[in-house]
Design an enzyme around this catalytic site. Sequence first.
Site: not given
Length: 349
Positions: A46, A225
């Site tokens: 991420d 997301e």
Amino acid sequence: MKKTKKSNYVLFCVSIVFCLIVSLPGLANAAPIHAGPQFVDGYYADPDVQIYNGTYWVYPTRSTQVGESDTGAKSVDIFSSTDMVNWTKYSNVISSANISWLQHSLWAPSGAYRDGKYYIYFAANAINGDGQLGGIGVAVADNPQGPYTDAIGAPLINVVRNGAGPMDQDVFIDDDGQAYMYYGSWGECNVVKLNADMKSLGTWSDGTVYKKVTPTKTGDNDYFEAPKVFKRNGIYYLTYAAGVWADSSYKVMYATSSSVTGPFVTQGIMLHTDTTTADGPGHNGIVQSPTTNDWYIFYHKRYLSSSQRVLAFDKFEFNADNTIKPVEMVEEDTFDDSTDTGWTKYGGA
């Protein structure tokens, strides 16, 4: 010349490239198109990326490794580099030691800067509804490496609005100086205004706080997301993760809009699994080099032989119509940098 992990192809490529370097003047100094493989040690995911005063700063999720206590899931390491080759690690810049309400998980940090202060926005505690302790928090420091302290002593967003889970946040500051935060998982995306203090939410002209900006639905590649917004040629680009993060369906899609609040129209796939190289690339950051103006996407991926996520980055380019050329997850090298990064050694050589 593309790299491969297969020994017969490696030997063939090395011999061909050696001949080319010798016979064609200037080839050895050709600029690489792609940045290469995993660029820092350890298991991370991420990544967000920011540039402050010519230095690249990468903010990833720290994955708990086998045999490690769960404290690894409650802290953030960040990395800096001036050349995108040599990286310095700063450990535990955010953890349960400086976030009092952090209980069991901390992930998806993202950076921002304003008025002499450096901010890290993060998701914590994995809530699934209003009234729970967790959501999106913000920490602040006087230097990009920290030390960081909790800016408000509580979550900044701890409610579910428009079906968007309060996580996977990204801060975008527009040309007029207004800061926005895009966020959301569970298939929906919101944008909120950040006030000048960067630690409180503003309101829109209609009096609302949360605006839904989920890109247009397309089927298998729908938004899931990890939104990231950047602006180029007056166009707002929203990249996002589609698919399932734990398997090969995970990928980076992108959508565009003429407005910061959308509507964002899905344009296509930007980065996806390469069955010969790596699996499940996604949850990315975007940055433009201040010296070359080249654009880079930072992301995590899994090598085909591992279930652990690692960090990588690649250069990407635009077509004449402002669409993004799909990124090939390959590795290239000029062969003049005195390293064997990305190459598998056979017989110790």
